[in-house]
Design a protein around this motif. Structure first.
Motif, PDB file in Angstrom:
ATOM      1  N   ASP A 227      10.510  -5.081  -5.099  1.00  0.00           N
ATOM      2  CA  ASP A 227      10.814  -4.305  -3.882  1.00  0.00           C
ATOM      3  C   ASP A 227      10.102  -5.020  -2.736  1.00  0.00           C
ATOM      4  N   TRP A 228      10.855  -5.769  -1.911  1.00  0.00           N
ATOM      5  CA  TRP A 228      10.244  -6.721  -0.970  1.00  0.00           C
ATOM      6  C   TRP A 228       9.999  -6.114   0.402  1.00  0.00           C
ATOM      7  N   LEU A 229       8.816  -6.418   0.959  1.00  0.00           N
ATOM      8  CA  LEU A 229       8.453  -5.918   2.290  1.00  0.00           C
ATOM      9  C   LEU A 229       7.891  -7.075   3.118  1.00  0.00           C
ATOM     10  N   TYR A 230       8.359  -7.174   4.363  1.00  0.00           N
ATOM     11  CA  TYR A 230       7.840  -8.221   5.244  1.00  0.00           C
ATOM     12  C   TYR A 230       6.365  -7.931   5.537  1.00  0.00           C
ATOM     13  N   VAL A 231       5.540  -8.971   5.483  1.00  0.00           N
ATOM     14  CA  VAL A 231       4.085  -8.782   5.505  1.00  0.00           C
ATOM     15  C   VAL A 231       3.588  -8.021   6.742  1.00  0.00           C
ATOM     16  N   ILE A 232       4.234  -8.227   7.892  1.00  0.00           N
ATOM     17  CA  ILE A 232       3.747  -7.541   9.108  1.00  0.00           C
ATOM     18  C   ILE A 232       3.987  -6.029   9.013  1.00  0.00           C
ATOM     19  N   ASP A 233       5.050  -5.628   8.311  1.00  0.00           N
ATOM     20  CA  ASP A 233       5.250  -4.191   8.099  1.00  0.00           C
ATOM     21  C   ASP A 233       4.128  -3.609   7.239  1.00  0.00           C
ATOM     22  N   HIS A 234       3.644  -4.399   6.273  1.00  0.00           N
ATOM     23  CA  HIS A 234       2.493  -3.959   5.473  1.00  0.00           C
ATOM     24  C   HIS A 234       1.254  -3.837   6.373  1.00  0.00           C
ATOM     25  N   CYS A 235       1.035  -4.832   7.229  1.00  0.00           N
ATOM     26  CA  CYS A 235      -0.147  -4.812   8.124  1.00  0.00           C
ATOM     27  C   CYS A 235      -0.109  -3.581   9.032  1.00  0.00           C
ATOM     28  N   LYS A 236       1.080  -3.263   9.546  1.00  0.00           N
ATOM     29  CA  LYS A 236       1.208  -2.097  10.432  1.00  0.00           C
ATOM     30  C   LYS A 236       0.888  -0.815   9.665  1.00  0.00           C
ATOM     31  N   ALA A 237       1.319  -0.747   8.427  1.00  0.00           N
ATOM     32  CA  ALA A 237       1.049   0.446   7.617  1.00  0.00           C
ATOM     33  C   ALA A 237      -0.456   0.593   7.373  1.00  0.00           C
ATOM     34  N   ILE A 238      -1.136  -0.511   7.102  1.00  0.00           N
ATOM     35  CA  ILE A 238      -2.586  -0.449   6.861  1.00  0.00           C
ATOM     36  C   ILE A 238      -3.310   0.012   8.121  1.00  0.00           C
ATOM     37  N   ASP A 239      -2.903  -0.516   9.257  1.00  0.00           N
ATOM     38  CA  ASP A 239      -3.487  -0.105  10.549  1.00  0.00           C
ATOM     39  C   ASP A 239      -3.339   1.413  10.723  1.00  0.00           C
ATOM     40  N   LEU A 240      -2.154   1.933  10.430  1.00  0.00           N
ATOM     41  CA  LEU A 240      -1.897   3.378  10.568  1.00  0.00           C
ATOM     42  C   LEU A 240      -2.755   4.210   9.614  1.00  0.00           C
ATOM     43  N   VAL A 241      -2.789   3.791   8.357  1.00  0.00           N
ATOM     44  CA  VAL A 241      -3.557   4.560   7.367  1.00  0.00           C
ATOM     45  C   VAL A 241      -5.043   4.558   7.735  1.00  0.00           C
ATOM     46  N   LEU A 242      -5.520   3.399   8.151  1.00  0.00           N
ATOM     47  CA  LEU A 242      -6.940   3.271   8.517  1.00  0.00           C
ATOM     48  C   LEU A 242      -7.307   4.252   9.632  1.00  0.00           C
ATOM     49  N   HIS A 243      -6.448   4.347  10.638  1.00  0.00           N
ATOM     50  CA  HIS A 243      -6.799   5.145  11.810  1.00  0.00           C
ATOM     51  C   HIS A 243      -6.280   6.579  11.774  1.00  0.00           C
ATOM     52  N   LYS A 244      -5.178   6.792  11.053  1.00  0.00           N
ATOM     53  CA  LYS A 244      -4.571   8.140  11.092  1.00  0.00           C
ATOM     54  C   LYS A 244      -4.423   8.784   9.716  1.00  0.00           C
ATOM     55  N   GLY A 245      -4.650   8.011   8.654  1.00  0.00           N
ATOM     56  CA  GLY A 245      -4.455   8.554   7.304  1.00  0.00           C
ATOM     57  C   GLY A 245      -5.494   9.621   6.991  1.00  0.00           C
ATOM     58  N   THR A 246      -5.087  10.584   6.178  1.00  0.00           N
ATOM     59  CA  THR A 246      -6.026  11.634   5.761  1.00  0.00           C
ATOM     60  C   THR A 246      -7.043  11.025   4.801  1.00  0.00           C
ATOM     61  N   THR A 247      -8.324  11.221   5.128  1.00  0.00           N
ATOM     62  CA  THR A 247      -9.385  10.649   4.303  1.00  0.00           C
ATOM     63  C   THR A 247      -9.266  11.142   2.857  1.00  0.00           C
ATOM     64  N   GLY A 248      -9.466  10.205   1.935  1.00  0.00           N
ATOM     65  CA  GLY A 248      -9.422  10.546   0.508  1.00  0.00           C
ATOM     66  C   GLY A 248      -8.054  10.357  -0.121  1.00  0.00           C
ATOM     67  N   GLU A 249      -7.037  10.069   0.703  1.00  0.00           N
ATOM     68  CA  GLU A 249      -5.660  10.030   0.186  1.00  0.00           C
ATOM     69  C   GLU A 249      -5.187   8.615  -0.182  1.00  0.00           C
ATOM     70  N   VAL A 250      -4.217   8.608  -1.089  1.00  0.00           N
ATOM     71  CA  VAL A 250      -3.509   7.374  -1.470  1.00  0.00           C
ATOM     72  C   VAL A 250      -2.176   7.358  -0.728  1.00  0.00           C
ATOM     73  N   TYR A 251      -1.784   6.199  -0.200  1.00  0.00           N
ATOM     74  CA  TYR A 251      -0.465   6.061   0.444  1.00  0.00           C
ATOM     75  C   TYR A 251       0.295   4.890  -0.179  1.00  0.00           C
ATOM     76  N   ASN A 252       1.495   5.172  -0.660  1.00  0.00           N
ATOM     77  CA  ASN A 252       2.382   4.094  -1.107  1.00  0.00           C
ATOM     78  C   ASN A 252       3.067   3.463   0.100  1.00  0.00           C
ATOM     79  N   ILE A 253       3.301   2.145   0.030  1.00  0.00           N
ATOM     80  CA  ILE A 253       3.967   1.423   1.133  1.00  0.00           C
ATOM     81  C   ILE A 253       5.116   0.589   0.554  1.00  0.00           C
TER      82      ILE A 253
END
Ligand code: NAD
Ligand code: DAU
Length: 354
Positions: A227-253
């Motif tokens: 299941d292929w994802l362009y690397v910058i989309d992964h980077c954007k998701a990490i940025d979001l989780v870091l700043h807005k993700g609920t602490t303690g949670e797992v997020y699939n990307i």
């Protein structure tokens, strides 16, 4: 100003993440901690070499003294742990280094973060530890059930030494959250592709070999699905989780972009044949013996990150693969440099005589 301690920042995703973050935020500082294994290459960061917001420290994440000193010196607000041994085939040949780096290294970082961040009353400020994990910790899906995907509650069932080491690290991260209340997130992403990926992984390996008119080794029947994802989309998701993700949670990307390996190889062949050399044909495909314990299918359900944080992939596969091919065509010298030395021997052992 926030300080980010990014490990593995000279590797494929880590270097893309650092470039993305420095472009997106002006008032940040990134401490890039990388051991510079065969997969780490500072050349990836040439465009920010004179940027004082990027500080490189060569260190092993398993070295508690070095990591403790970096925490004391730079007092990071965030840790983003990319550093890992990342190649499944290598893990089958040499599992020990995967256990050491991926498990002990993560534990060393968790201890350093806890020690640096925990206040006298046991609480933590606004800091966060983000563990970059993988969909491979969930094991394998079936080709017969294309409507079934990995969710965050899919049980961990890793099959390779690589995925076993990543799942173990995830469990330590969860344990530090529940035992010590360390503020954490875990992200589990599907297969990435894009610039700076080391040419041992499927897409850059196929591009590089095809350009040399060398055999394109397809494992087994070629029908395994990733299941292929362009690397910058992964980077954007990490940025979001870091700043807005609920602490303690797992997020699939992941972006619901599943393809059998053989289809990826044929896409690369057809684009290179049109763009570069009509001698690049499907005749180059060589079916070779299968990877041991080869997971049949990966497929991520990204519903949680989409609904909670509004993340959606922005780069279509058509755009992303075209940009990636273009990047490798313009950076054949980079490929030559990173594949010299130790990698060459490894590569020879792997594919010669099959
Ligand atoms: P990579 O192999 O390209 O880079 C790994 C980096 O870690 C290199 O720069 C290497 O020098 C560094 N490193 C290795 N051991 C180290 C140590 N002991 N101390 C410090 N640095 C060390 O890997 P990648 O593909 O960029 O993957 C980055 C992370 O993302 C990994 O944790 C991987 O499990 C995860 N991930 C990768 C993908 C993918 O498709 N590539 C998908 C999901 C998750
Ligand atoms: O799913 C996320 C994972 O994706 C990450 O956690 C790993 O770090 C990353 O390496 C990647 O693992 P894969 O094993 O899926 O990637 P790789 O590029 O090695 O292989 C992709 C598929 O292509 C897999 O089914 C094996 C196959 N393959 C790979 C190579 C290198 C071939 O058929 N021939 C090859 O030469």
């Amino acid at each position: 100003m926030k300080t980010y301690l990014v490990t593995g920042g000279a590797g494929f995703i880590g270097s893309n993440f650092i470039l993305y973050m420095l472009k997106r935020y002006s008032n940040i500082r990134i401490i890039n901690v990388d051991k510079l294994t065969y997969a780490g290459n500072l050349e990836n960061l040439t465009s920010v070499k004179d940027d004082s917001r990027h500080i490189f420290a060569q260190a092993d994440i398993c070295d508690a003294d070095a990591i403790g000193e970096l925490f004391a010196t730079y007092e990071p607000d965030y840790v983003v742990n990319f550093a890992a041994e990342s190649h499944v085939d290598r893990s089958i040949d040499s599992p020990e280094i995967f256990a050491h780096t991926n498990i002990t290294g993560t534990l060393t970082l968790l201890n350093a973060a806890r020690e640096a961040w925990q206040t006298a009353d046991g609480s933590y400020g606004t800091c966060k530890f983000l563990q970059v994990s993988t969909d491979e910790v969930y094991g394998s899906l079936s080709l017969d059930e294309p409507g079934i995907f990995f969710t965050e509650s899919t049980p961990l069932d890793p099959h390779s030494p690589y995925s076993a080491s990543k799942a173990s690290a995830d469990l330590f991260v969860c344990a530090y959250s529940s035992t010590y209340q360390l503020p954490i997130n875990i992200t589990r992403c599907s297969n990435n592709y894009g610039p700076f990926q080391f040419p041992e992984k499927l897409i850059p390996l196929m591009i590089h070999n095809a350009l040399q008119l060398r055999a394109l080794p397809v494992y087994g029947d070629g029908l395994n699905v990733r299941d292929w994802l362009y690397v910058i989309d992964h980077c954007k998701a990490i940025d979001l989780v870091l700043h807005k993700g609920t602490t303690g949670e797992v997020y699939n990307i992941g972006g619901h972009n599943e393809h059998p390996n053989i289809a990826i190889v044929k896409t690369i062949i057809s684009q290179l044949a049109n763009q570069v050399d009509s001698a690049i044909t499907e005749e180059l495909i060589q079916y070779v013996s299968d990877r041991k314990g080869h997971d049949r299918r990966y497929g991520i359900d990204p519903q949680k990150i989409t609904e909670e944080l509004g993340w959606v992939p922005e780069t279509s596969f058509e755009e992303g693969i075209a940009q990636t091919i273009e990047w490798y065509l313009s950076n054949e010298e980079w490929v030559g440099r990173v594949t010299s030395g130790a990698y060459q021997d490894y590569y020879k052992n792997m594919y010669e005589g099959r």
